[in-house]
Design a protein around this motif. Structure first.
Motif, PDB file in Angstrom:
ATOM      1  N   VAL A 166      49.846  32.837  33.304  1.00 46.67           N
ATOM      2  CA  VAL A 166      49.102  32.063  34.303  1.00 46.67           C
ATOM      3  C   VAL A 166      48.305  32.995  35.207  1.00 46.67           C
ATOM      4  O   VAL A 166      47.120  32.766  35.480  1.00 46.67           O
ATOM      5  N   ALA A 167      48.943  34.075  35.684  1.00 41.07           N
ATOM      6  CA  ALA A 167      48.260  35.015  36.564  1.00 41.07           C
ATOM      7  C   ALA A 167      47.087  35.684  35.863  1.00 41.07           C
ATOM      8  O   ALA A 167      46.023  35.901  36.462  1.00 41.07           O
ATOM      9  N   TYR A 168      47.259  35.999  34.579  1.00 46.38           N
ATOM     10  CA  TYR A 168      46.181  36.644  33.822  1.00 46.38           C
ATOM     11  C   TYR A 168      45.006  35.689  33.625  1.00 46.38           C
ATOM     12  O   TYR A 168      43.851  36.059  33.851  1.00 46.38           O
ATOM     13  N   LYS A 169      45.308  34.461  33.212  1.00 49.47           N
ATOM     14  CA  LYS A 169      44.235  33.493  32.969  1.00 49.47           C
ATOM     15  C   LYS A 169      43.526  33.110  34.265  1.00 49.47           C
ATOM     16  O   LYS A 169      42.336  32.802  34.257  1.00 49.47           O
ATOM     17  N   ALA A 170      44.256  33.126  35.382  1.00 47.53           N
ATOM     18  CA  ALA A 170      43.650  32.781  36.663  1.00 47.53           C
ATOM     19  C   ALA A 170      42.866  33.941  37.266  1.00 47.53           C
ATOM     20  O   ALA A 170      42.173  33.777  38.274  1.00 47.53           O
ATOM     21  N   GLY A 171      42.971  35.113  36.662  1.00 49.87           N
ATOM     22  CA  GLY A 171      42.240  36.267  37.162  1.00 49.87           C
ATOM     23  C   GLY A 171      42.942  37.001  38.287  1.00 49.87           C
ATOM     24  O   GLY A 171      42.349  37.871  38.929  1.00 49.87           O
ATOM     25  N   TRP A 172      44.196  36.672  38.541  1.00 50.91           N
ATOM     26  CA  TRP A 172      44.945  37.363  39.595  1.00 50.91           C
ATOM     27  C   TRP A 172      45.335  38.767  39.167  1.00 50.91           C
ATOM     28  O   TRP A 172      45.612  39.614  40.013  1.00 50.91           O
ATOM     29  N   ILE A 173      45.419  38.993  37.878  1.00 54.81           N
ATOM     30  CA  ILE A 173      45.702  40.324  37.341  1.00 54.81           C
ATOM     31  C   ILE A 173      44.436  40.847  36.681  1.00 54.81           C
ATOM     32  O   ILE A 173      43.907  40.223  35.756  1.00 54.81           O
TER      33      ILE A 173
ATOM     34  N   VAL B 284      50.115  51.814  34.915  1.00 50.94           N
ATOM     35  CA  VAL B 284      51.230  51.296  34.122  1.00 50.94           C
ATOM     36  C   VAL B 284      51.766  52.363  33.177  1.00 50.94           C
ATOM     37  O   VAL B 284      52.991  52.540  33.041  1.00 50.94           O
ATOM     38  N   MET B 285      50.881  53.088  32.525  1.00 50.95           N
ATOM     39  CA  MET B 285      51.334  54.101  31.583  1.00 50.95           C
ATOM     40  C   MET B 285      52.059  55.245  32.295  1.00 50.95           C
ATOM     41  O   MET B 285      53.061  55.766  31.801  1.00 50.95           O
ATOM     42  N   ALA B 286      51.564  55.640  33.464  1.00 51.05           N
ATOM     43  CA  ALA B 286      52.235  56.696  34.216  1.00 51.05           C
ATOM     44  C   ALA B 286      53.624  56.236  34.660  1.00 51.05           C
ATOM     45  O   ALA B 286      54.611  56.989  34.558  1.00 51.05           O
ATOM     46  N   ALA B 287      53.709  54.993  35.147  1.00 55.58           N
ATOM     47  CA  ALA B 287      55.001  54.455  35.583  1.00 55.58           C
ATOM     48  C   ALA B 287      55.965  54.336  34.410  1.00 55.58           C
ATOM     49  O   ALA B 287      57.155  54.654  34.529  1.00 55.58           O
TER      50      ALA B 287
ATOM     51  N   ALA C  55      56.365  43.107  32.471  1.00 60.50           N
ATOM     52  CA  ALA C  55      55.349  42.137  32.869  1.00 60.50           C
ATOM     53  C   ALA C  55      53.952  42.761  32.821  1.00 60.50           C
ATOM     54  O   ALA C  55      52.981  42.124  32.381  1.00 60.50           O
ATOM     55  N   CYS C  56      53.850  44.009  33.271  1.00 60.09           N
ATOM     56  CA  CYS C  56      52.550  44.699  33.222  1.00 60.09           C
ATOM     57  C   CYS C  56      52.082  44.878  31.783  1.00 60.09           C
ATOM     58  O   CYS C  56      50.886  44.706  31.476  1.00 60.09           O
ATOM     59  N   PHE C  57      53.003  45.205  30.891  1.00 65.93           N
ATOM     60  CA  PHE C  57      52.628  45.381  29.495  1.00 65.93           C
ATOM     61  C   PHE C  57      52.251  44.054  28.846  1.00 65.93           C
ATOM     62  O   PHE C  57      51.421  44.027  27.936  1.00 65.93           O
ATOM     63  N   LEU C  58      52.836  42.966  29.298  1.00 64.78           N
ATOM     64  CA  LEU C  58      52.394  41.654  28.812  1.00 64.78           C
ATOM     65  C   LEU C  58      50.929  41.429  29.167  1.00 64.78           C
ATOM     66  O   LEU C  58      50.150  40.921  28.349  1.00 64.78           O
ATOM     67  N   ALA C  59      50.546  41.794  30.391  1.00 62.81           N
ATOM     68  CA  ALA C  59      49.151  41.646  30.795  1.00 62.81           C
ATOM     69  C   ALA C  59      48.237  42.482  29.911  1.00 62.81           C
ATOM     70  O   ALA C  59      47.169  42.030  29.482  1.00 62.81           O
ATOM     71  N   LEU C  60      48.663  43.725  29.602  1.00 66.63           N
ATOM     72  CA  LEU C  60      47.876  44.562  28.704  1.00 66.63           C
ATOM     73  C   LEU C  60      47.786  43.926  27.320  1.00 66.63           C
ATOM     74  O   LEU C  60      46.723  43.924  26.689  1.00 66.63           O
ATOM     75  N   ASP C  61      48.894  43.378  26.843  1.00 68.11           N
ATOM     76  CA  ASP C  61      48.899  42.742  25.530  1.00 68.11           C
ATOM     77  C   ASP C  61      47.956  41.544  25.498  1.00 68.11           C
ATOM     78  O   ASP C  61      47.213  41.343  24.531  1.00 68.11           O
ATOM     79  N   PHE C  62      47.973  40.722  26.558  1.00 69.49           N
ATOM     80  CA  PHE C  62      47.080  39.566  26.619  1.00 69.49           C
ATOM     81  C   PHE C  62      45.622  40.015  26.576  1.00 69.49           C
ATOM     82  O   PHE C  62      44.791  39.403  25.890  1.00 69.49           O
ATOM     83  N   LYS C  63      45.315  41.068  27.306  1.00 70.50           N
ATOM     84  CA  LYS C  63      43.949  41.583  27.326  1.00 70.50           C
ATOM     85  C   LYS C  63      43.535  42.077  25.953  1.00 70.50           C
ATOM     86  O   LYS C  63      42.415  41.813  25.486  1.00 70.50           O
ATOM     87  N   GLN C  64      44.422  42.772  25.283  1.00 68.64           N
ATOM     88  CA  GLN C  64      44.103  43.321  23.975  1.00 68.64           C
ATOM     89  C   GLN C  64      43.916  42.226  22.937  1.00 68.64           C
ATOM     90  O   GLN C  64      43.040  42.321  22.073  1.00 68.64           O
ATOM     91  N   VAL C  65      44.737  41.178  23.026  1.00 68.98           N
ATOM     92  CA  VAL C  65      44.564  40.045  22.112  1.00 68.98           C
ATOM     93  C   VAL C  65      43.237  39.347  22.391  1.00 68.98           C
ATOM     94  O   VAL C  65      42.485  39.008  21.466  1.00 68.98           O
ATOM     95  N   GLU C  66      42.929  39.149  23.658  1.00 72.19           N
ATOM     96  CA  GLU C  66      41.678  38.496  24.038  1.00 72.19           C
ATOM     97  C   GLU C  66      40.472  39.281  23.534  1.00 72.19           C
ATOM     98  O   GLU C  66      39.517  38.707  22.981  1.00 72.19           O
ATOM     99  N   ASP C  67      40.507  40.599  23.699  1.00 75.98           N
ATOM    100  CA  ASP C  67      39.398  41.430  23.232  1.00 75.98           C
ATOM    101  C   ASP C  67      39.300  41.416  21.714  1.00 75.98           C
ATOM    102  O   ASP C  67      38.200  41.421  21.152  1.00 75.98           O
ATOM    103  N   GLY C  68      40.459  41.431  21.034  1.00 75.60           N
ATOM    104  CA  GLY C  68      40.424  41.395  19.570  1.00 75.60           C
ATOM    105  C   GLY C  68      39.768  40.137  19.045  1.00 75.60           C
ATOM    106  O   GLY C  68      38.980  40.179  18.098  1.00 75.60           O
ATOM    107  N   ILE C  69      40.077  39.007  19.665  1.00 72.96           N
ATOM    108  CA  ILE C  69      39.461  37.739  19.252  1.00 72.96           C
ATOM    109  C   ILE C  69      37.975  37.753  19.557  1.00 72.96           C
ATOM    110  O   ILE C  69      37.140  37.329  18.752  1.00 72.96           O
ATOM    111  N   ALA C  70      37.621  38.243  20.749  1.00 77.73           N
ATOM    112  CA  ALA C  70      36.210  38.278  21.144  1.00 77.73           C
ATOM    113  C   ALA C  70      35.389  39.166  20.223  1.00 77.73           C
ATOM    114  O   ALA C  70      34.234  38.882  19.927  1.00 77.73           O
TER     115      ALA C  70
END
Length: 295
Positions: A180-187, A197-200, A243-258
């Motif tokens: 929800v946060a990703y689709k709403a643009g909060w992340i 995220v990678m450093a942490a 949770a942060c990696f989920l956001a990265l995963d969502f972005k990567q899936v979105e870009d792959g489809i695009a």
């Protein structure tokens, strides 16, 4: 794609955000950067239309090629459901068929740890393959499910009744909340977010490895990072990282489809999402176990 998930560490679908670009280095015997065989590809490794580069230049979302055999959201959902379904079925079977009473716990736990090692090897093999192998991914899910089934049964039956269901609900809540946060643009997933995220995650993993080494060679709980108040704190940190990696995963899936990634890439997306969800579930289960063991 790039993320903590090994499957994403060798691939990239991102546009111009800089955190996960597809490999644009010149290949041996191939054209140099800027002189690709496909003049319209630009930053899109899957582009096959004259408007792809123009879209990238002016910041518009890239258009997927108008061809068949491209990854869609339905493909990702179906493959993810297949992978998670396999994991859940084997976890349920392990729970039912591998008892964790005093007479059988050592045998059951040994089988679970063995399954975890096999699953890890399968995950690493798939991670270093250039193409998705559904049989490997489903086999990983099956063996990982056996491990989760045994561990969940141990915690649920011997430490905290209902712990497994609580961990499942927590994992589902994190997934839904991040989506929800990703689709709403909060992340906003950008280069800075990725770097943080990678450093942490690197620091987190190094601390856990050091703690494990102290536990193995020094006995007890090592440095105490996985028990007591510190264990709860680091468990919460682990959930937040997941949770942060989920956001990265969502972005990567979105870009792959695009970008019109090949359909088989949906298996890699499913694999990566499964790895992240297993991470989050295990952190929740650990937190619940620590809190109840201190009662």
């Amino acid at each position: 794609m790039r993320s903590r998930n090994p499957v994403f560490s060798r691939r990239g679908f991102s546009r111009d955000n800089g955190y996960a670009g597809f490999n644009t280095a010149p290949q041996a015997g191939g054209p140099a950067v800027g002189t690709q065989a496909n003049p319209y590809a630009g930053g899109n490794p899957y582009a096959q239309n004259p408007y792809a580069q123009q879209d990238l230049q002016y910041g518009a979302p890239p258009q997927a090629p108008a061809t068949t055999g491209r990854m869609t959201m339905d493909d990702v959902v179906l493959r993810t459901a297949s992978t998670l379904g396999t994991l859940i079925v084997t976890a349920a079977l392990a729970w039912a068929l591998l008892p964790v009473d005093d007479a059988h716990i050592n045998r059951s736990y040994g089988i679970g740890v063995g399954a975890a090692l096999v699953g890890m090897v399968l995950a690493l093999v798939q991670s270093f393959k250039r193409k998705a192998t559904p049989a490997l991914i489903l086999s990983y899910a099956a063996f990982e499910g056996v491990f989760l089934g045994v561990v969940s049964s141990v915690v649920d039956n011997r430490i905290a009744s209902g712990a497994a269901m609580q961990a499942v609900i927590g994992t589902m809540a994190v997934f839904a909340g991040v989506l929800v946060a990703y689709k709403a643009g909060w992340i906003r997933v950008n280069r800075r977010f990725y770097g943080f995220v990678m450093a942490a995650a690197l620091g987190f993993v190094l601390l856990m490895v050091v703690n494990l080494l102290f536990a193995v060679f020094g006995g007890g709980d090592g440095l105490g990072f996985r028990s007591g108040p510190l264990g709860v704190f680091f468990g919460i940190v682990g959930v937040l990282l997941g949770a942060c990696f989920l956001a990265l995963d969502f972005k990567q899936v979105e870009d792959g489809i695009a970008y019109g990634a090949p359909k088989e890439e949906a298996w890699l997306a499913a694999f990566g999402l499964t790895l992240t969800l297993v991470w989050i579930y295990m952190e929740f289960l650990r937190i619940i176990a620590i809190l109840n063991s201190n009662d």
